[in-house]
Design a protein around this motif. Structure first.
Motif, PDB file in Angstrom:
ATOM      1  N   GLU A  64       0.843  -1.193   0.000  1.00  0.00           N
ATOM      2  CA  GLU A  64       0.000   0.000   0.000  1.00  0.00           C
ATOM      3  C   GLU A  64       0.881   1.248   0.000  1.00  0.00           C
ATOM      4  OE1 GLU A  64      -2.929   0.050   3.069  1.00  0.00           O
ATOM      5  OE2 GLU A  64      -3.686   1.998   2.442  1.00  0.00           O
ATOM      6  N   GLY A  65       0.537   2.217  -0.823  1.00  0.00           N
ATOM      7  CA  GLY A  65       1.302   3.465  -0.834  1.00  0.00           C
ATOM      8  C   GLY A  65       1.574   3.942  -2.253  1.00  0.00           C
ATOM      9  N   ILE A  66       2.661   4.676  -2.390  1.00  0.00           N
ATOM     10  CA  ILE A  66       2.991   5.318  -3.674  1.00  0.00           C
ATOM     11  C   ILE A  66       4.309   4.757  -4.203  1.00  0.00           C
ATOM     12  CG2 ILE A  66       3.510   7.536  -4.805  1.00  0.00           C
ATOM     13  CD1 ILE A  66       1.887   8.906  -2.578  1.00  0.00           C
ATOM     14  N   ILE A  67       4.324   4.358  -5.452  1.00  0.00           N
ATOM     15  CA  ILE A  67       5.579   3.968  -6.108  1.00  0.00           C
ATOM     16  C   ILE A  67       5.806   4.935  -7.265  1.00  0.00           C
ATOM     17  CG2 ILE A  67       6.780   2.215  -7.479  1.00  0.00           C
ATOM     18  CD1 ILE A  67       5.514   0.061  -5.885  1.00  0.00           C
ATOM     19  N   GLU A  68       6.978   5.544  -7.277  1.00  0.00           N
ATOM     20  CA  GLU A  68       7.286   6.482  -8.367  1.00  0.00           C
ATOM     21  C   GLU A  68       7.858   5.691  -9.540  1.00  0.00           C
ATOM     22  OE1 GLU A  68       8.982  10.131  -7.020  1.00  0.00           O
ATOM     23  OE2 GLU A  68       9.980  10.443  -8.941  1.00  0.00           O
ATOM     24  N   ILE A  69       7.227   5.858 -10.693  1.00  0.00           N
ATOM     25  CA  ILE A  69       7.658   5.125 -11.885  1.00  0.00           C
ATOM     26  C   ILE A  69       8.803   5.885 -12.561  1.00  0.00           C
ATOM     27  CG2 ILE A  69       6.876   4.257 -14.140  1.00  0.00           C
ATOM     28  CD1 ILE A  69       5.731   2.833 -11.526  1.00  0.00           C
ATOM     29  N   GLY A  95      -3.600  -5.311  -2.502  1.00  0.00           N
ATOM     30  CA  GLY A  95      -3.154  -4.023  -1.980  1.00  0.00           C
ATOM     31  C   GLY A  95      -3.769  -2.837  -2.693  1.00  0.00           C
ATOM     32  N   ASP A  96      -3.078  -1.710  -2.586  1.00  0.00           N
ATOM     33  CA  ASP A  96      -3.582  -0.432  -3.105  1.00  0.00           C
ATOM     34  C   ASP A  96      -2.373   0.457  -3.390  1.00  0.00           C
ATOM     35  OD1 ASP A  96      -4.790   1.975  -3.591  1.00  0.00           O
ATOM     36  OD2 ASP A  96      -5.888   2.083  -1.690  1.00  0.00           O
ATOM     37  N   LEU A  97      -2.018   0.612  -4.670  1.00  0.00           N
ATOM     38  CA  LEU A  97      -0.814   1.378  -5.009  1.00  0.00           C
ATOM     39  C   LEU A  97      -1.153   2.518  -5.958  1.00  0.00           C
ATOM     40  CD1 LEU A  97       1.850  -1.443  -5.696  1.00  0.00           C
ATOM     41  CD2 LEU A  97       1.646   0.004  -3.651  1.00  0.00           C
ATOM     42  N   LEU A  98      -0.558   3.679  -5.694  1.00  0.00           N
ATOM     43  CA  LEU A  98      -0.602   4.774  -6.668  1.00  0.00           C
ATOM     44  C   LEU A  98       0.720   4.730  -7.430  1.00  0.00           C
ATOM     45  CD1 LEU A  98      -1.856   7.346  -7.910  1.00  0.00           C
ATOM     46  CD2 LEU A  98      -0.589   8.644  -6.198  1.00  0.00           C
ATOM     47  N   LEU A  99       0.635   4.524  -8.736  1.00  0.00           N
ATOM     48  CA  LEU A  99       1.830   4.438  -9.582  1.00  0.00           C
ATOM     49  C   LEU A  99       2.073   5.841 -10.131  1.00  0.00           C
ATOM     50  CD1 LEU A  99       0.611   1.169 -11.235  1.00  0.00           C
ATOM     51  CD2 LEU A  99       2.181   1.392  -9.297  1.00  0.00           C
ATOM     52  N   LYS A 100       2.915   6.565  -9.424  1.00  0.00           N
ATOM     53  CA  LYS A 100       3.119   7.981  -9.738  1.00  0.00           C
ATOM     54  C   LYS A 100       3.829   8.115 -11.084  1.00  0.00           C
ATOM     55  CE  LYS A 100       4.815  12.150  -7.667  1.00  0.00           C
ATOM     56  NZ  LYS A 100       5.876  12.641  -6.874  1.00  0.00           N
ATOM     57  N   ASN A 101       3.364   8.999 -11.913  1.00  0.00           N
ATOM     58  CA  ASN A 101       3.872   9.290 -13.273  1.00  0.00           C
ATOM     59  C   ASN A 101       3.305   8.357 -14.350  1.00  0.00           C
ATOM     60  OD1 ASN A 101       5.584  11.104 -12.027  1.00  0.00           O
ATOM     61  ND2 ASN A 101       7.327   9.682 -12.025  1.00  0.00           N
ATOM     62  N   ALA A 102       2.722   7.213 -13.947  1.00  0.00           N
ATOM     63  CA  ALA A 102       2.239   6.259 -14.958  1.00  0.00           C
ATOM     64  C   ALA A 102       1.124   6.899 -15.785  1.00  0.00           C
ATOM     65  CB  ALA A 102       1.731   4.994 -14.293  1.00  0.00           C
ATOM     66  N   ARG A 103       1.062   6.514 -17.078  1.00  0.00           N
ATOM     67  CA  ARG A 103       0.036   7.065 -17.966  1.00  0.00           C
ATOM     68  C   ARG A 103      -0.862   5.918 -18.420  1.00  0.00           C
ATOM     69  NH1 ARG A 103       4.094  10.564 -21.790  1.00  0.00           N
ATOM     70  NH2 ARG A 103       4.080   8.578 -22.913  1.00  0.00           N
ATOM     71  N   SER A 104      -2.159   5.996 -18.087  1.00  0.00           N
ATOM     72  CA  SER A 104      -3.039   4.857 -18.379  1.00  0.00           C
ATOM     73  C   SER A 104      -3.154   4.603 -19.886  1.00  0.00           C
ATOM     74  CB  SER A 104      -4.409   5.043 -17.746  1.00  0.00           C
ATOM     75  OG  SER A 104      -4.978   6.244 -18.179  1.00  0.00           O
ATOM     76  N   ALA A 105      -3.059   5.665 -20.712  1.00  0.00           N
ATOM     77  CA  ALA A 105      -3.202   5.454 -22.164  1.00  0.00           C
ATOM     78  C   ALA A 105      -2.077   4.580 -22.713  1.00  0.00           C
ATOM     79  CB  ALA A 105      -3.190   6.808 -22.880  1.00  0.00           C
ATOM     80  N   ASP A 106      -0.931   4.547 -22.032  1.00  0.00           N
ATOM     81  CA  ASP A 106       0.191   3.722 -22.493  1.00  0.00           C
ATOM     82  C   ASP A 106       0.020   2.255 -22.109  1.00  0.00           C
ATOM     83  OD1 ASP A 106       1.387   6.027 -23.376  1.00  0.00           O
ATOM     84  OD2 ASP A 106       2.826   6.168 -21.724  1.00  0.00           O
TER      85      ASP A 106
END
Ligand code: UD1
Length: 426
Positions: A13-18, A256-267
């Motif tokens: 759980e938390g934020i992962i910077e891509i 879990g629950d992750l925010l994938l920072k910088n990720a772009r869903s269109a990609d």
């Protein structure tokens, strides 16, 4: 020898910077070969493949320096590439054997210098992986190709002229090579059945910033009007959609629950669609993509295909996911002929997988059990790490150099969101 030891069972759980995308960075790092002015690339990931290509560029005479500040800190590294003095046009075996993408220097060198010699590439052992499409495309622009002693030499004594390139099937690398080459060829080049991967669009954006005239990048027909000279630019490498997709799988697998920072869903729409089908709640946020488990994990079917369909680079990670999903899943690998090397290793952890030709049937099991496993290629390594995150007890991953080619600070990023993972040296 370094190993990763993962103690499974922790919810992430938390934020992962891509990080910046390895597969975008590698072709982008070849663009400075096309100009005598400096090119600055920002958001470069710190990865072994980037170091290998830097070594090759240094060998060719390109000066690589850290741009601005100390080049460290979040947001990736910025490097300046200065190819004003190309000292050598030979890419030697010792460097090229470490990484297949080294073939990407061939086109830019011929375009700028009129000739280039590159050792036949090695890289991940996922099938035969020839380079015939790269060479045929260069021939279509007037290059003469010769093979000798494991080296391929391309020359264009009278310069390159635009031409028609029609690929019989989609190749990301061949599209990138010819896109860079055509930017400096005389006249117009059309590339039919071009790869549409986001990394192609990113490359075209950088080339356009250098003065290239390109239309249609991101579609199956790309048109390039050659220019006489390209100039320097500054370009930010796009976020890594495969790294983001891998951590998205980790979020779902660990409930879990992750925010994938910088990720772009269109990609990464195709893998996100499969994750949603399997049990993820996905939301596009201002600064990235959030992936959260809905509590269930259902089996799914996948066929790998060129973008925008499901990427082969995510196949192994989704197989780890299917190993612990309810019911059976079928995964068909339609790009590479030998990309199931993670199957015996996943089975060592207790997965139930049967391979029949290019398809694998995965029957989900209630739990995996930690064991010693061997990483065989880059994405296979990640599938073992993912399996380790949910396996009972300790999973020990050997041969980490594959992982280090493509995942920046893997253990730091996972530990920060709750995983128990350690790199040990024995
Ligand atoms: C790139 C990616 C890799 C990804 C692959 C497919 C980089 C650095 N690597 O690899 O991670 O798995 O795209 O999305 O960006 N082929 C030929 N002849 C050629 C070239 C390719 O037969 O001259 C075949 C390959 O063996 C393969 C298929 O075409 O079966 C697709 O390969 P390609 O798209 O070229 O992969 P790469 O560019 O090497």
């Amino acid at each position: 020898m370094e190993k990763l030891v993962i103690t499974g069972g922790k919810r992430l759980e938390g934020i992962i910077e891509i990080s910046g995308a390895k597969n975008a960075a590698l072709p982008l790092m070849c663009t400075p070969l096309l100009t005598d002015e400096p090119v600055v690339l920002t958001n470069l990931p710190r990865l072994a493949d980037i170091t290998t290509l830097t070594d090759l560029l240094n060998h060719l005479g390109v000066t690589v320096t850290i741009a601005g500040g100390d080049g460290t800190g979040s947001g990736g590294r910025s490097l300046t590439f200065d190819a004003s003095n190309i000292a050598d046009t030979v890419a030697p075996y010792d460097i090229v054997r470490k990484m297949r993408a080294s073939i990407l220097v061939l086109g830019p060198l011929v375009a700028r210098m009129g000739e280039a010699t590159v050792s036949m590439p090695g890289g991940c052992a996922i099938g035969n992986r020839p380079i015939d499409l790269h060479l045929k495309a260069l021939e279509a622009l007037g290059a003469v190709i010769e093979m000798e002693d494991g080296y391929v030499r391309a020359s264009a004594p009278r310069g390159l002229t635009g031409g028609e390139v029609r690929f019989p099937f989609v190749s990301v690398g061949a599209t990138e090579n010819i896109l860079m080459t055509a930017a400096l060829a005389k006249g117009t080049t059309t590339i039919e059945n071009a790869a549409r991967e986001p990394e192609i669009t990113d490359l075209a954006k950088c080339l356009t910033g250098m003065g290239a005239r390109i239309t249609g990048a991101g579609t199956e027909t790309i048109t390039v009007e050659g220019v006489e000279k390209l100039h320097g630019t500054t370009h930010a490498v796009m976020p890594d959609r495969v790294e983001a997709g891998s951590y998205a799988v980790a979020a779902l697998m660990t409930r879990g629950d992750l925010l994938l920072k910088n990720a772009r869903s269109a990609d990464m729409q195709a893998p996100l669609d499969v994750l949603a089908e399997a049990g993820a709640i996905i939301s596009s946020e201002a600064d990235g993509v959030r992936v959260k488990s809905n509590g269930n994990l259902q089996g799914f079917n996948i066929v790998t295909q060129p973008f925008p369909a499901f990427p082969t680079d995510m196949q192994a990670q989704f197989m780890a996911l299917a190993s612990v999903a309810d019911g059976a899943s079928v995964i068909t690998e339609a790009i590479f002929e030998n990309r199931f090397m993670h199957v015996p290793e996943l089975c060592r952890l207790g997965a139930d997988i049967t391979v029949n030709g290019s398809s694998a049937t995965i029957r989900g099991v209630n739990s995996l059990k930690g064991a010693q496993v061997m990483a065989t290629d880059l994405r296979a390594s990640m599938s073992l790490a993912l399996a380790g995150l949910v396996a009972d007890g300790d999973t020990v991953i050997n041969r980490l150099y594959h992982l280090d080619r493509g995942y920046e600070r893997l253990e730091d990023k996972l530990r920060a969101v709750g995983a128990q993972i350690e790199r040990v040296n024995d």
